[in-house]
Write a protein that holds these residues in place. Sequence first.
Motif, PDB file in Angstrom:
ATOM      1  N   ILE A  10       9.729 -14.757 -10.451  1.00  0.00           N
ATOM      2  CA  ILE A  10      10.117 -16.074 -10.932  1.00  0.00           C
ATOM      3  C   ILE A  10       8.785 -16.934 -10.821  1.00  0.00           C
ATOM      4  CG2 ILE A  10      11.625 -18.046 -10.571  1.00  0.00           C
ATOM      5  CD1 ILE A  10      13.595 -15.938  -9.407  1.00  0.00           C
ATOM      6  N   PHE A  11       8.177 -17.071  -9.855  1.00  0.00           N
ATOM      7  CA  PHE A  11       7.105 -18.017  -9.632  1.00  0.00           C
ATOM      8  C   PHE A  11       5.749 -17.465 -10.028  1.00  0.00           C
ATOM      9  CE2 PHE A  11      10.526 -19.465  -6.846  1.00  0.00           C
ATOM     10  CZ  PHE A  11      10.585 -20.866  -7.442  1.00  0.00           C
ATOM     11  N   GLY A  12       5.461 -16.228 -10.544  1.00  0.00           N
ATOM     12  CA  GLY A  12       4.446 -15.589 -10.756  1.00  0.00           C
ATOM     13  C   GLY A  12       3.172 -15.380  -9.770  1.00  0.00           C
ATOM     14  N   LYS A  13       3.538 -15.305  -8.371  1.00  0.00           N
ATOM     15  CA  LYS A  13       2.479 -15.287  -7.366  1.00  0.00           C
ATOM     16  C   LYS A  13       2.190 -13.873  -7.245  1.00  0.00           C
ATOM     17  CE  LYS A  13       3.883 -19.233  -4.461  1.00  0.00           C
ATOM     18  NZ  LYS A  13       2.925 -19.817  -3.717  1.00  0.00           N
ATOM     19  N   GLU A  14       0.811 -13.778  -7.025  1.00  0.00           N
ATOM     20  CA  GLU A  14       0.448 -12.606  -6.865  1.00  0.00           C
ATOM     21  C   GLU A  14       0.564 -11.915  -5.293  1.00  0.00           C
ATOM     22  OE1 GLU A  14      -1.344 -10.449  -9.024  1.00  0.00           O
ATOM     23  OE2 GLU A  14      -1.135 -12.097 -10.386  1.00  0.00           O
ATOM     24  N   PRO A  15       0.954 -10.508  -5.318  1.00  0.00           N
ATOM     25  CA  PRO A  15       1.359 -10.199  -3.996  1.00  0.00           C
ATOM     26  C   PRO A  15      -0.083 -10.341  -2.882  1.00  0.00           C
ATOM     27  CG  PRO A  15       0.764  -8.318  -5.499  1.00  0.00           C
ATOM     28  CD  PRO A  15       0.797  -9.605  -6.150  1.00  0.00           C
ATOM     29  N   VAL A  16       0.253 -10.471  -1.574  1.00  0.00           N
ATOM     30  CA  VAL A  16      -0.938 -10.565  -0.747  1.00  0.00           C
ATOM     31  C   VAL A  16      -0.859  -9.481   0.311  1.00  0.00           C
ATOM     32  CG1 VAL A  16      -1.554 -12.096   1.369  1.00  0.00           C
ATOM     33  CG2 VAL A  16      -0.545 -13.139  -0.675  1.00  0.00           C
ATOM     34  N   TYR A  17      -2.277  -8.990   0.566  1.00  0.00           N
ATOM     35  CA  TYR A  17      -2.472  -7.773   1.114  1.00  0.00           C
ATOM     36  C   TYR A  17      -3.054  -8.056   2.614  1.00  0.00           C
ATOM     37  CZ  TYR A  17      -1.596  -5.692  -3.248  1.00  0.00           C
ATOM     38  OH  TYR A  17      -1.054  -5.443  -4.423  1.00  0.00           O
ATOM     39  N   TYR A  18      -2.445  -7.242   3.662  1.00  0.00           N
ATOM     40  CA  TYR A  18      -3.159  -7.529   4.926  1.00  0.00           C
ATOM     41  C   TYR A  18      -4.341  -6.817   5.228  1.00  0.00           C
ATOM     42  CZ  TYR A  18      -3.482  -7.007   9.887  1.00  0.00           C
ATOM     43  OH  TYR A  18      -4.036  -7.147  11.021  1.00  0.00           O
ATOM     44  N   SER A  19      -5.128  -7.601   5.929  1.00  0.00           N
ATOM     45  CA  SER A  19      -6.350  -6.909   6.512  1.00  0.00           C
ATOM     46  C   SER A  19      -6.839  -8.047   7.635  1.00  0.00           C
ATOM     47  CB  SER A  19      -7.617  -7.476   5.326  1.00  0.00           C
ATOM     48  OG  SER A  19      -7.903  -8.751   5.264  1.00  0.00           O
TER      49      SER A  19
ATOM     50  N   ASN B 260       6.593   0.933   3.018  1.00  0.00           N
ATOM     51  CA  ASN B 260       5.112   0.650   3.448  1.00  0.00           C
ATOM     52  C   ASN B 260       4.504  -0.666   3.079  1.00  0.00           C
ATOM     53  OD1 ASN B 260       4.263   3.192   4.478  1.00  0.00           O
ATOM     54  ND2 ASN B 260       3.664   4.006   2.567  1.00  0.00           N
ATOM     55  N   LYS B 261       5.457  -1.764   3.405  1.00  0.00           N
ATOM     56  CA  LYS B 261       4.875  -3.149   3.672  1.00  0.00           C
ATOM     57  C   LYS B 261       4.627  -3.473   4.852  1.00  0.00           C
ATOM     58  CE  LYS B 261       6.994  -4.218  -1.057  1.00  0.00           C
ATOM     59  NZ  LYS B 261       7.665  -5.104  -1.717  1.00  0.00           N
ATOM     60  N   VAL B 262       4.000  -4.572   5.209  1.00  0.00           N
ATOM     61  CA  VAL B 262       3.478  -4.773   6.503  1.00  0.00           C
ATOM     62  C   VAL B 262       4.472  -6.032   6.807  1.00  0.00           C
ATOM     63  CG1 VAL B 262       1.687  -6.340   7.902  1.00  0.00           C
ATOM     64  CG2 VAL B 262       0.982  -4.259   6.247  1.00  0.00           C
ATOM     65  N   VAL B 263       4.935  -6.095   8.001  1.00  0.00           N
ATOM     66  CA  VAL B 263       5.685  -7.220   8.763  1.00  0.00           C
ATOM     67  C   VAL B 263       4.548  -7.535  10.003  1.00  0.00           C
ATOM     68  CG1 VAL B 263       7.702  -7.827   9.992  1.00  0.00           C
ATOM     69  CG2 VAL B 263       7.800  -6.166   8.330  1.00  0.00           C
TER      70      VAL B 263
ATOM     71  N   PRO C 119      -1.880  -9.618  17.571  1.00  0.00           N
ATOM     72  CA  PRO C 119      -0.627  -9.568  16.668  1.00  0.00           C
ATOM     73  C   PRO C 119      -0.053  -8.254  16.494  1.00  0.00           C
ATOM     74  CG  PRO C 119      -2.707  -9.505  15.165  1.00  0.00           C
ATOM     75  CD  PRO C 119      -3.013  -9.568  16.659  1.00  0.00           C
ATOM     76  N   GLN C 120       1.261  -8.382  16.321  1.00  0.00           N
ATOM     77  CA  GLN C 120       2.069  -7.153  16.027  1.00  0.00           C
ATOM     78  C   GLN C 120       2.326  -6.795  14.610  1.00  0.00           C
ATOM     79  OE1 GLN C 120       5.585  -6.462  18.424  1.00  0.00           O
ATOM     80  NE2 GLN C 120       6.745  -6.008  16.295  1.00  0.00           N
ATOM     81  N   VAL C 121       1.696  -5.546  14.167  1.00  0.00           N
ATOM     82  CA  VAL C 121       1.692  -5.037  12.915  1.00  0.00           C
ATOM     83  C   VAL C 121       2.731  -3.925  12.515  1.00  0.00           C
ATOM     84  CG1 VAL C 121       0.287  -4.582  10.703  1.00  0.00           C
ATOM     85  CG2 VAL C 121      -0.679  -5.975  12.497  1.00  0.00           C
ATOM     86  N   GLU C 122       3.703  -4.143  11.896  1.00  0.00           N
ATOM     87  CA  GLU C 122       4.430  -2.951  11.712  1.00  0.00           C
ATOM     88  C   GLU C 122       4.816  -2.655  10.086  1.00  0.00           C
ATOM     89  OE1 GLU C 122       8.157  -3.681  14.867  1.00  0.00           O
ATOM     90  OE2 GLU C 122       7.830  -5.541  13.695  1.00  0.00           O
ATOM     91  N   LEU C 123       5.152  -1.473   9.996  1.00  0.00           N
ATOM     92  CA  LEU C 123       5.294  -0.915   8.493  1.00  0.00           C
ATOM     93  C   LEU C 123       6.720  -0.712   8.253  1.00  0.00           C
ATOM     94  CD1 LEU C 123       2.491   1.779   7.998  1.00  0.00           C
ATOM     95  CD2 LEU C 123       2.543  -0.698   6.855  1.00  0.00           C
TER      96      LEU C 123
ATOM     97  N   GLN D  36      -2.982   0.128   7.966  1.00  0.00           N
ATOM     98  CA  GLN D  36      -2.402  -1.031   7.287  1.00  0.00           C
ATOM     99  C   GLN D  36      -3.095  -1.787   6.810  1.00  0.00           C
ATOM    100  OE1 GLN D  36      -1.116  -2.112  11.275  1.00  0.00           O
ATOM    101  NE2 GLN D  36       0.976  -0.957  11.300  1.00  0.00           N
ATOM    102  N   GLU D  37      -4.312  -1.490   6.507  1.00  0.00           N
ATOM    103  CA  GLU D  37      -5.336  -2.549   5.889  1.00  0.00           C
ATOM    104  C   GLU D  37      -5.153  -2.320   4.398  1.00  0.00           C
ATOM    105  OE1 GLU D  37      -8.209  -4.258   6.613  1.00  0.00           O
ATOM    106  OE2 GLU D  37      -7.588  -4.687   8.592  1.00  0.00           O
ATOM    107  N   ASN D  38      -5.024  -3.526   3.669  1.00  0.00           N
ATOM    108  CA  ASN D  38      -4.812  -3.594   2.313  1.00  0.00           C
ATOM    109  C   ASN D  38      -3.388  -2.931   1.673  1.00  0.00           C
ATOM    110  OD1 ASN D  38      -7.354  -4.281   1.580  1.00  0.00           O
ATOM    111  ND2 ASN D  38      -8.130  -2.080   1.983  1.00  0.00           N
ATOM    112  N   LEU D  39      -2.364  -3.232   2.697  1.00  0.00           N
ATOM    113  CA  LEU D  39      -0.851  -3.085   2.249  1.00  0.00           C
ATOM    114  C   LEU D  39      -0.433  -4.103   2.127  1.00  0.00           C
ATOM    115  CD1 LEU D  39       0.097  -0.028   4.769  1.00  0.00           C
ATOM    116  CD2 LEU D  39      -0.182   0.137   2.296  1.00  0.00           C
ATOM    117  N   GLN D  40       0.670  -4.353   1.074  1.00  0.00           N
ATOM    118  CA  GLN D  40       1.335  -5.744   0.946  1.00  0.00           C
ATOM    119  C   GLN D  40       2.075  -6.171   1.999  1.00  0.00           C
ATOM    120  OE1 GLN D  40       3.097  -5.513  -3.044  1.00  0.00           O
ATOM    121  NE2 GLN D  40       4.666  -7.058  -2.174  1.00  0.00           N
TER     122      GLN D  40
END
Length: 606
Positions: free
Chosen positions: A57-66, A102-105, A94-98, A20-24
């Motif tokens: 719309i707001f031009g934000k870069e995606p954040v990746y989980y680590s 393939n995105k992290v919740v 924490p609870q990390v789900e996909l 799950q590392e480096n997934l959005q």
Amino acid sequence: MKAIVLVILFVFGFALGWAQENLQVRTVKFRGNKHIQTYHLKEEVALESSSWVKQKIFGKEPVYYSRSLYNEDVKRLTVFYQKQGYLDVRFNEPQVELTKKNKVVLTIFIDEGEPVTISEISYQVDSLYQLDEVMRLQDQKKLLLQTQANNDKTFRDEDITNDQLLIAEAFYDYGYPYTRVNHHLQVDTILNTTAIMWQVTRGPLAYFGSTNIVGNSRVPSKNILRQIDYHEGEVWSKKKIDQTQKQIYNQGNYRVASVRANIGDEQPDTIPMHIQIREAPRWSVRFGAGYGREDKLRAFTDVQYLGFLTHTGRLNLYAKHSGLEPYNIYLKFSQPSFLFPMNTLTVHPFIQEENEPGYKLQKIGTNITFLQSFSKELNTSIGYVFEDVELDTTAFVANETVDYDETIYKKTGIVLGGIYNNADPILDPVQGYAVSLNIKTNGLLLGKEIPFYRILSEVKTYFGLRRGLVLALKGKMGGIKRTDDADFIPVEEKFFAGGSHSVRGWSRSDLGPRNENGVPIGGNSLLEASAEFRFDVARKLKFNVFMDAGNVWEKSFNYHITDLRYAAGFGLRLKTPIGPAGIDVARPVFDSENKWQLHFNIGHTF
């Protein structure tokens, strides 16, 4: 066998976490936060949801989980909780789900623990005195009402910092500019409480010394010295320095007017004052253009000349065009500090055309107004008004026969106004209220004028329910009445309702009495009310839902609650340097009318 199963589960969990590392990051959730709102916590973490709206719309870069980023967020959240008084906060695994894409919740589990509460607050001044021994009772009550840290309240670092400044400023106004304020905490780890002792060291009593002014060339120093609120030899006071700065700015001739005390390390008992002036240019020009649904294309220009007739006089030439005002041209001479430091005299001749849905007219006239500011919140005015009006009956009454005296007439009278506004911040209020009252009388000096009086009052109030959520309320009432036996009242003095700053389910002036041709003719009584919830949905974007009510009636001071018309809708506001700008969409409710209305606005509607 049991050990093998545990090893397999550990390896599987490690592999899943590594995968799950480096997934959005799709969503970040919080569980267990009973006392701190989720939106506060989201402001503290680097891991945040990467929605399509934020990216496109707001031009934000995606954040990746680590895991390392998560650990840094936990450190920040721990510090944040401790500043809020929760010293024993814990964060569980924490609870990390996909998701299917393939995105992290990410779910963060929090055990807040119990907060530290304040058990007692005491004051010690110069290690000898209690607060009531060195401060007047009225000032002591005012200070205690303003402080944020109170008995039985959760201990918060922000409250302590705020109160430290408040206490110091209270002693500044007593003539102690060298005051130092510290606090001592006595923590009870068993009861989870703390006692706060404020330790105040006043230093020597000080007095105002001489005042030096630099930077002024056009405005003589004597004009600036008339604005100061203190005298040489008087007991030093920060409040008087702040008021002096306001009074100098009131002259309207400066870009910078800084009033400060020359306080040195030696702590002398006489403090020289220094006023730094940077004058505004003698000539300046402002202009702008825009488009609105009601006023269509609009444009204005404003040319200002400083130093007209007097050293501080201002002359403005203003011209405006819009669909509602095909032309509005005026000269305005302003003389600040006319009698007192915080007042202004204005003389304002004008020529104007109004093109409202219910009437069209041309007028020429003059306003002479005396403005008096009593404080930042309270402002009043009294003025004399003269207008020569010509009404265009073809736009107003169509084929009806109209008395000549009702189409060409003069008006002259007195206008009184006042507003108290402590809403804060001024462009996008989250707390406070504003109350305004305007009274106009007509029929003075000229014998053939139309005698009437007109009253309009408005109340607006704002409640910050939580950060990012504000409830705004408005009430508005008006009435106009002739003081003789006649019935005619100029149409431009009557009340109209409907539009972007009124009942938003109707177009401008669409509510109220109409003539037989369906043209709005206005009324002599007005009643409006609005309720609006404003939500922060992004850093610079607000969403609002609202309900408006109102109507206009023909008779003077005659209101019918059962005859109110209602509208509901929603809107968006984009935060800009000049205030919120956006749109509202509304339609009538509880009504046979069902047409949607679209309104564009600069600023909130109230």
